[in-house]
Design an enzyme around this catalytic site. Sequence first.
Site, PDB file in Angstrom:
ATOM      1  N   ARG A 258    -112.998 -40.929  61.947  1.00  0.00           N
ATOM      2  CA  ARG A 258    -111.547 -40.691  61.920  1.00  0.00           C
ATOM      3  C   ARG A 258    -111.255 -39.212  61.755  1.00  0.00           C
ATOM      4  O   ARG A 258    -110.352 -38.665  62.409  1.00  0.00           O
ATOM      5  CB  ARG A 258    -110.919 -41.500  60.772  1.00  0.00           C
ATOM      6  CG  ARG A 258    -109.423 -41.296  60.591  1.00  0.00           C
ATOM      7  CD  ARG A 258    -108.644 -41.675  61.823  1.00  0.00           C
ATOM      8  NE  ARG A 258    -107.218 -41.519  61.628  1.00  0.00           N
ATOM      9  CZ  ARG A 258    -106.348 -41.321  62.609  1.00  0.00           C
ATOM     10  NH1 ARG A 258    -106.769 -41.246  63.874  1.00  0.00           N
ATOM     11  NH2 ARG A 258    -105.061 -41.197  62.355  1.00  0.00           N
TER      12      ARG A 258
ATOM     13  N   ARG B  17    -114.372 -39.288  53.933  1.00  0.00           N
ATOM     14  CA  ARG B  17    -115.280 -40.441  53.884  1.00  0.00           C
ATOM     15  C   ARG B  17    -115.500 -41.019  55.277  1.00  0.00           C
ATOM     16  O   ARG B  17    -116.606 -41.393  55.638  1.00  0.00           O
ATOM     17  CB  ARG B  17    -114.714 -41.508  52.950  1.00  0.00           C
ATOM     18  CG  ARG B  17    -114.788 -41.141  51.476  1.00  0.00           C
ATOM     19  CD  ARG B  17    -114.178 -42.231  50.620  1.00  0.00           C
ATOM     20  NE  ARG B  17    -114.241 -41.930  49.193  1.00  0.00           N
ATOM     21  CZ  ARG B  17    -113.672 -42.647  48.254  1.00  0.00           C
ATOM     22  NH1 ARG B  17    -112.985 -43.740  48.593  1.00  0.00           N
ATOM     23  NH2 ARG B  17    -113.780 -42.306  46.991  1.00  0.00           N
TER      24      ARG B  17
ATOM     25  N   GLY C 230     -92.501 -32.399  49.654  1.00  0.00           N
ATOM     26  CA  GLY C 230     -93.052 -32.374  51.008  1.00  0.00           C
ATOM     27  C   GLY C 230     -92.781 -31.094  51.776  1.00  0.00           C
ATOM     28  O   GLY C 230     -93.295 -30.027  51.447  1.00  0.00           O
TER      29      GLY C 230
ATOM     30  N   VAL D 183    -101.896 -36.013  55.546  1.00  0.00           N
ATOM     31  CA  VAL D 183    -101.529 -34.600  55.443  1.00  0.00           C
ATOM     32  C   VAL D 183    -102.627 -33.704  56.014  1.00  0.00           C
ATOM     33  O   VAL D 183    -102.344 -32.717  56.693  1.00  0.00           O
ATOM     34  CB  VAL D 183    -101.221 -34.225  53.984  1.00  0.00           C
ATOM     35  CG1 VAL D 183    -100.879 -32.745  53.862  1.00  0.00           C
ATOM     36  CG2 VAL D 183    -100.067 -35.077  53.457  1.00  0.00           C
TER      37      VAL D 183
ATOM     38  N   ILE E  80     -89.984 -29.388  52.080  1.00  0.00           N
ATOM     39  CA  ILE E  80     -88.909 -28.516  51.591  1.00  0.00           C
ATOM     40  C   ILE E  80     -89.528 -27.346  50.818  1.00  0.00           C
ATOM     41  O   ILE E  80     -90.247 -27.578  49.846  1.00  0.00           O
ATOM     42  CB  ILE E  80     -87.944 -29.286  50.666  1.00  0.00           C
ATOM     43  CG1 ILE E  80     -87.427 -30.553  51.349  1.00  0.00           C
ATOM     44  CG2 ILE E  80     -86.788 -28.392  50.242  1.00  0.00           C
ATOM     45  CD1 ILE E  80     -86.623 -31.461  50.429  1.00  0.00           C
TER      46      ILE E  80
ATOM     47  N   ALA F 225     -99.303 -14.251  59.928  1.00  0.00           N
ATOM     48  CA  ALA F 225    -100.277 -14.031  58.864  1.00  0.00           C
ATOM     49  C   ALA F 225    -101.039 -12.718  59.013  1.00  0.00           C
ATOM     50  O   ALA F 225    -101.556 -12.189  58.031  1.00  0.00           O
ATOM     51  CB  ALA F 225    -101.265 -15.186  58.814  1.00  0.00           C
TER      52      ALA F 225
ATOM     53  N   LYS G  66     -93.306 -33.970  39.890  1.00  0.00           N
ATOM     54  CA  LYS G  66     -92.664 -32.891  40.658  1.00  0.00           C
ATOM     55  C   LYS G  66     -91.682 -32.111  39.790  1.00  0.00           C
ATOM     56  O   LYS G  66     -91.616 -30.876  39.864  1.00  0.00           O
ATOM     57  CB  LYS G  66     -91.958 -33.496  41.876  1.00  0.00           C
ATOM     58  CG  LYS G  66     -92.899 -34.181  42.858  1.00  0.00           C
ATOM     59  CD  LYS G  66     -92.132 -34.992  43.887  1.00  0.00           C
ATOM     60  CE  LYS G  66     -93.080 -35.764  44.791  1.00  0.00           C
ATOM     61  NZ  LYS G  66     -92.353 -36.683  45.704  1.00  0.00           N
TER      62      LYS G  66
ATOM     63  N   GLU H 192     -97.096 -25.451  47.223  1.00  0.00           N
ATOM     64  CA  GLU H 192     -95.779 -25.753  47.777  1.00  0.00           C
ATOM     65  C   GLU H 192     -95.657 -27.216  48.187  1.00  0.00           C
ATOM     66  O   GLU H 192     -94.628 -27.862  47.957  1.00  0.00           O
ATOM     67  CB  GLU H 192     -95.494 -24.854  48.980  1.00  0.00           C
ATOM     68  CG  GLU H 192     -94.128 -25.042  49.612  1.00  0.00           C
ATOM     69  CD  GLU H 192     -92.986 -24.594  48.711  1.00  0.00           C
ATOM     70  OE1 GLU H 192     -92.224 -25.476  48.259  1.00  0.00           O
ATOM     71  OE2 GLU H 192     -92.863 -23.395  48.455  1.00  0.00           O
TER      72      GLU H 192
END
Length: 437
Positions: free
Chosen positions: A49, A45, A134, A14, A136, A33, A205, A129
């Site tokens: 990557r 960590r 996810g 994410v 939606i 915005a 959720k 949110e």
Amino acid sequence: MKAINVGLCGVGTVGGGTATVLKRNGEEIARRAGRPIVVKMAANRDLARARELVGENVTLTDNAMDVVNNPDIDIVVELIGGTTIAKDLVLAAIENGKHVVTANKKLIAEYGNEIFAKAQEKGVMVAFEAAVAGGIPVIKALREGLTANKIEWVAGIINGTSNFILTEMRDKGSAFADVLAEAQRLGYAEADPTFDIEGHDAAHKLTIMSAIAFGIPVQFDKAYLEGISKLEAADIKYAAELGYRIKLLGMTRRRPNGIELRVSPTLIPASRLIANVDGVMNSVLVKGDAVGATMYYGPGAGAEPTASSVIADLVDITRLHTADPEHRVPHLAFQPTAMANLPILPISEVETCYYLRLSVKDLPGVLANVTAILAEGQISVDAMLQKPAASANDAAEIVIVTHTAIEKNVNAAIAKIELLPSTNGKVVKLRLEHLNG
């Protein structure tokens, strides 16, 4: 205008998606915005990557507290998960006067009350949110879009792993264990799938949505959880014959004496749109007194779908960055001083319809004995299937769908039915929701 500086704590699926979408759609997002939103710093960590995902212009650290304590960071985005380090980070960010965006449903469902109280004290916003379903935007719909309504109930298919497994069991007639192995091979299920298949993820959720829908504190510890690991292919087949599909359903409903908050395998009429949400997709159905039933559908996970919700929260906070705290939308929709003290009902007090499957000896009078016990418990029969024994040595099966009944009455009737000499083993019980709009 001066850019809003974002600090990412966690640059995994994410986090990487958030950085990617912010870079790709930065100009469009800034137009909405009112100022640019940029990732200024990130903690992970694996620094190599993280560098691949966030690019060259972002300061990297392997200590997330460096992000929280950086005075140049306006909004901390927590994408680490869990409730140990993540909780400390979020509370520290709030203490430092920083707004927070999180996709961490476990954190909000279990510690949201403490976090929101601290944010209220410090005059900052906590947006979440991405913690539910996810990509939606169901939190915004519940908190703002449906604000004119008295919410009657919320029902959700909110775990993609379980929904994939149930879809495959229905379509292929396969056993649970076989489909779970396939889901793990495809990457839809974790090596240890307990969190998904036993209802924990969905209950986190649902707890959040229930709090927003009814203006109550988050109370995950009072949610009822029942997973799909014991579900048999025969019940999916019989449900289909009766015109239903089985889903792992999160259900929260307002009752005169409190709030239902439960996750369990549930029969839904096949004619309902939500019953046809298949594979790894998610959907939430909300019933309001003014609007009726509204449905929200989309991907419940994934890098960019979830990033879509994270960035929507970033935009909201950016727009309200300079607003007085009292002019902002409350975290749980209702003003903190106006929260309701409605109890979460124990599962024994739930009122719904039921599916019962009995294995019985193929003898005269068996059905009469069963229906007599149900009648004693004020449980009326809506539909029935009878499956005769294949041979004299085999058991027959009776499948019963009831009208609305109280769970404790159904449990008491089942206990009596299981004591009948004609009954073989345990009675299978599943809940049934018609979800009428």
